[in-house]
Structures are given as C-alpha cells and as structure tokens.
Design a protein around this motif. Structure first.
Motif, mmCIF file in Angstrom:
data_model
loop_
_atom_site.group_PDB
_atom_site.id
_atom_site.type_symbol
_atom_site.label_atom_id
_atom_site.label_comp_id
_atom_site.label_asym_id
_atom_site.label_seq_id
_atom_site.Cartn_x
_atom_site.Cartn_y
_atom_site.Cartn_z
ATOM 1 N N TRP A 105 -1.809 -5.799 -5.420
ATOM 2 C CA TRP A 105 -0.858 -4.695 -5.397
ATOM 3 C C TRP A 105 0.500 -5.112 -5.960
ATOM 4 O O TRP A 105 1.188 -4.325 -6.618
ATOM 5 N N SER A 106 0.914 -6.364 -5.663
ATOM 6 C CA SER A 106 2.233 -6.795 -6.118
ATOM 7 C C SER A 106 2.295 -6.858 -7.638
ATOM 8 O O SER A 106 3.319 -6.515 -8.243
ATOM 9 N N ILE A 107 1.210 -7.307 -8.273
ATOM 10 C CA ILE A 107 1.177 -7.352 -9.734
ATOM 11 C C ILE A 107 1.263 -5.937 -10.305
ATOM 12 O O ILE A 107 1.983 -5.678 -11.282
ATOM 13 N N THR B 96 0.832 -1.209 0.000
ATOM 14 C CA THR B 96 0.000 0.000 0.000
ATOM 15 C C THR B 96 0.861 1.252 0.000
ATOM 16 O O THR B 96 0.651 2.181 -0.788
ATOM 17 N N TYR B 97 1.861 1.281 0.877
ATOM 18 C CA TYR B 97 2.775 2.430 0.923
ATOM 19 C C TYR B 97 3.592 2.533 -0.366
ATOM 20 O O TYR B 97 3.861 3.640 -0.856
ATOM 21 N N SER B 98 3.986 1.388 -0.904
ATOM 22 C CA SER B 98 4.819 1.398 -2.112
ATOM 23 C C SER B 98 4.075 2.008 -3.294
ATOM 24 O O SER B 98 4.668 2.716 -4.108
ATOM 25 N N MET B 99 2.787 1.744 -3.388
ATOM 26 C CA MET B 99 2.017 2.221 -4.532
ATOM 27 C C MET B 99 1.434 3.612 -4.314
ATOM 28 O O MET B 99 1.278 4.378 -5.263
ATOM 29 N N ARG B 100 1.116 3.952 -3.070
ATOM 30 C CA ARG B 100 0.426 5.221 -2.809
ATOM 31 C C ARG B 100 1.278 6.249 -2.077
ATOM 32 O O ARG B 100 0.892 7.424 -2.010
ATOM 33 N N ARG C 138 4.510 -4.122 -12.590
ATOM 34 C CA ARG C 138 4.376 -3.342 -13.822
ATOM 35 C C ARG C 138 5.005 -1.960 -13.689
ATOM 36 O O ARG C 138 5.481 -1.401 -14.676
ATOM 37 N N ALA C 139 5.022 -1.426 -12.468
ATOM 38 C CA ALA C 139 5.550 -0.074 -12.266
ATOM 39 C C ALA C 139 7.020 -0.068 -11.867
ATOM 40 O O ALA C 139 7.606 1.013 -11.706
ATOM 41 N N ALA C 140 7.616 -1.245 -11.685
ATOM 42 C CA ALA C 140 9.011 -1.328 -11.226
ATOM 43 C C ALA C 140 9.931 -0.609 -12.208
ATOM 44 O O ALA C 140 9.815 -0.762 -13.425
ATOM 45 N N SER C 141 10.860 0.160 -11.669
ATOM 46 C CA SER C 141 11.729 0.990 -12.501
ATOM 47 C C SER C 141 12.968 0.261 -13.000
ATOM 48 O O SER C 141 13.595 0.686 -13.970
ATOM 49 N N THR C 142 13.354 -0.834 -12.350
ATOM 50 C CA THR C 142 14.554 -1.563 -12.746
ATOM 51 C C THR C 142 14.238 -3.043 -12.908
ATOM 52 O O THR C 142 13.322 -3.572 -12.286
ATOM 53 N N ALA C 143 15.030 -3.704 -13.738
ATOM 54 C CA ALA C 143 14.835 -5.138 -13.956
ATOM 55 C C ALA C 143 15.096 -5.917 -12.674
ATOM 56 O O ALA C 143 14.421 -6.911 -12.386
#
Length: 376
Positions: free
Chosen positions: A159-161, A86-90, A165-170
C-alpha cells in the motif's frame, strides 16, 4: 537492545506521539490520521516499558507480563499501520476491510497467548529470547507474533508504494518514501527473527550465527523505528519550517498595524468582528491564532477605511516629497478628524485607500501607513 539506542528510540517515538496528538486534535474525524496515531502510541508503549527503569515495575505484574505487552504492542502497531494505509487509499468505505484485517491479528494473538500460557515459567519470562529458541512453545510464540507482523508489514509495504505514486505533493511523497524504507526494515527484521526461530526449532545453529541473526533483527527494528518516526513527521515538520517565515511576518504585521487599527476601532467600534466561533475553538491556540488575528485586523482596518469614504478630501495633494504611506497617513488622519467633528467632505473621494495585489502586499502597505500614522 543497548540502553542508549533504546532511549534514543523512545525519545523519537514520544516526539512522534506528540506530533500525532496535535494533528488528531486538529482533525479528529481523519480516519487515516487516527490509525497512524494509534500505531505510534502502540509502538511507543512497547519501547517505553522496555526501558531499564520501567522493566522491574512491569515484571512485578508477573513473569512474562512485560514480554506479552511488548509483543502484543508491536502486533497492534503493525495492524494500525496497515489500517492507516488502507484508509488512506480507500477512504471511509474501507471500514469493512479494516474489520476483516483484524481477524488475522486476533488469531495470531490467540495462538501466541496459548503458547505462552502453556510454556514453562522460564520460557514465559521471555519467549522471544534466543536462549529459549529450542523450546516448541517459544517457537510457536515467535512465529505467531512475527508471522503476523510480516504479513501486516508486507501488506503495508504494498500500500505504501501505491500511496507514494498517488501522493499529491513532493513533501508527502518524500515522507512516504521514508516510511516505505522503515516498513522494509521491519519486514527484514520479521523475516530474520522468524527464520531464526524455525532454525533453532529444527536444528542447533552455531552460536555465532544466532548472534548475527539476532543483531540483524535488532538493527532492522532500530533502523525501521527511527525511519518510521522521521517519515510520519516529515511532512508536518517541513510544513512548519516552511510556514515559520509566514507566521513571523503575520505576527510582525499584527503588531505594527496596531496604531492604524486603534484609530479605525475608535472611529467605528461597531466594525469589530465576532470572536472565533465555538466550532473553531482549536484556532484559539497555536500558530493558527496568529494568522486568524492578523487576517481579522487587516479586514477590520479595511472596513474602517471604507466607512471613512465620506470624509476623505479628494483635493488633498502630497505635502512635498512625502512617501505614499506618509501621504495616506495624513489623508486618513484628516478624515478621522472630520469624522470626529461630524463634518463630511462635500466632494468626498470615492476612491478608497489603494491596496496591494493580495492580502500580504496589502498588509505591507497598511503597515507602512500605520507606522507613519504613529509618528505624528
């Protein structure tokens, strides 16, 4: 769960705890990281108290005390995992959402505690044991605990899915994919155990079916826990592996720059940079201090070479077939002698000792000069 598998899980979890403690220590203001650390600690305590050497100690607190710690600990771990996503996305604005997410947790814990308190002593000792599956208090306890965990894990999976998709690095993306696999395994385990509890409450399933369902539950927990530890540590561990050659190179350059740095420091002691600020005391320890000391040494050497400008002999020519490093070591040595004699060159060379295209290549050149300077 087999003692060997349990021990492996506990070791893996404690490695995850150490990893997260170091990260939180370096970034205590990071809310997602704090939530993830709380998740790992909760899971670690849950598995650790179930180790055979520790089980009797906790059982001394009363029949069923260990069962309560384990089940409430797993619920807390599921909650903090949901908080992490939740914190990671919002971001920090999700504090109100995080508080609302604590309401289902509190309700489930209250229901589970009530069912446990009203149950007979034999059921209270281990309400999640399949041997107690036909007892209504055990059913309510298991459904309350695993029902909440299924809810939290389902939300975390969603949320993990999105986070993948939003992850900035491989590297981060791979770690999140592994965490998503872990959450899937947890969700399967939650559903399997919950369905088994309901089935035992309304019917009398065959012993073989109970064993298979319980094995599926334990497998989901084991696979999920191992995948979870690997996933949350993946980015940090691979980052350290990738950074190791850089750390070794900086450490090697730092040592080899000492002759040149010593010469500059003796000629211009006022150029010594200040120590690590009090607000950056964490940089004093760990690999970060190696990088800091390396950068500091290169900067101090370059500052000294600038101040040597009035003492460079522009007419100095290479002495035979000497390398560029040997040539500049000789020029610097003669400039240092002129500086010590307080005899600046009238026609000083305005061009500084050439450097590299970046700090790393510059350090390699300075290291070569330092090596030549130490030979004479």
């Amino acid at each position: 769960m087999a003692p060997v598998l349990l021990a492996v899980l506990v070791v893996a979890l404690w490695i995850g705890v150490l990893d997260k403690v170091v990260q939180v220590w370096r970034a205590p203001e990071d809310l997602p990281l704090r939530a993830l650390a709380a998740c790992v600690v909760s899971a670690t305590v849950t598995f650790t108290v179930n180790l055979p050497p520790l089980r009797p100690l906790l059982d001394l607190a009363g029949a069923g005390a260990r069962s309560l710690v384990i089940n409430v600990g797993t619920m807390a771990a599921a909650y903090f995992l949901l908080v992490f996503f939740t914190y990671s996305m919002r971001g920090p604005s999700a504090r109100r959402t995080v508080r609302r997410q604590a309401v289902p947790l509190a309700a489930a814990v209250l229901v589970a505690l009530t069912a446990w308190a009203l149950a007979p002593a034999a059921v209270r000792a281990d309400p999640a044991d399949t041997a107690n599956g036909a007892h209504p208090h055990a059913t309510v306890f298991v459904v309350a605990v695993l029902g909440y965990m299924a809810y939290a894990h389902a939300q975390s999976l969603r949320w993990s899915i999105a986070y993948v998709r939003a992850a900035s690095t491989a590297r981060l993306r791979r770690g999140l994919i592994i965490v998503s696999v872990a959450v899937c395994a947890f969700l399967i385990a939650d559903a399997t155990k919950s369905l088994l509890a309901v089935l035992q409450a309304v019917a009398e399933p065959a012993a073989g079916l109970v064993r298979v369902a319980n094995l599926g539950y334990l497998t989901g927990v084991g696979v999920g826990t191992l995948a979870f530890v690997v996933g949350i540590s993946y980015a940090a561990v691979t980052g350290m592996v990738v950074a190791l050659p850089v750390w070794r190179a900086h450490r090697r350059h730092y040592r080899r720059l000492e002759p040149l740095w010593t010469a500059m420091h003796q000629a211009f002691p006022q150029l010594a940079l200040g120590r690590v600020p009090a607000t950056s005391w964490r940089a004093r320890l760990g690999a970060g201090s190696t990088h800091y000391r390396f950068y500091r040494r290169v900067v101090e050497i370059r500052d000294g070479l600038v101040l040597l400008g009035p003492y460079y002999d522009a007419a100095a020519a290479p002495a035979g077939p000497e390398s560029a490093e040997a040539h500049w070591a000789r020029v610097i040595r003669e400039a240092l002698r002129a500086k010590a004699a307080d005899s600046p060159v009238v026609e000083a060379d305005p061009v500084l000792v050439p450097g590299g295209d970046d700090l790393e290549s510059d350090a390699r050149l300075l290291t070569g000069i330092s090596r030549e300077l130490a030979r004479r």
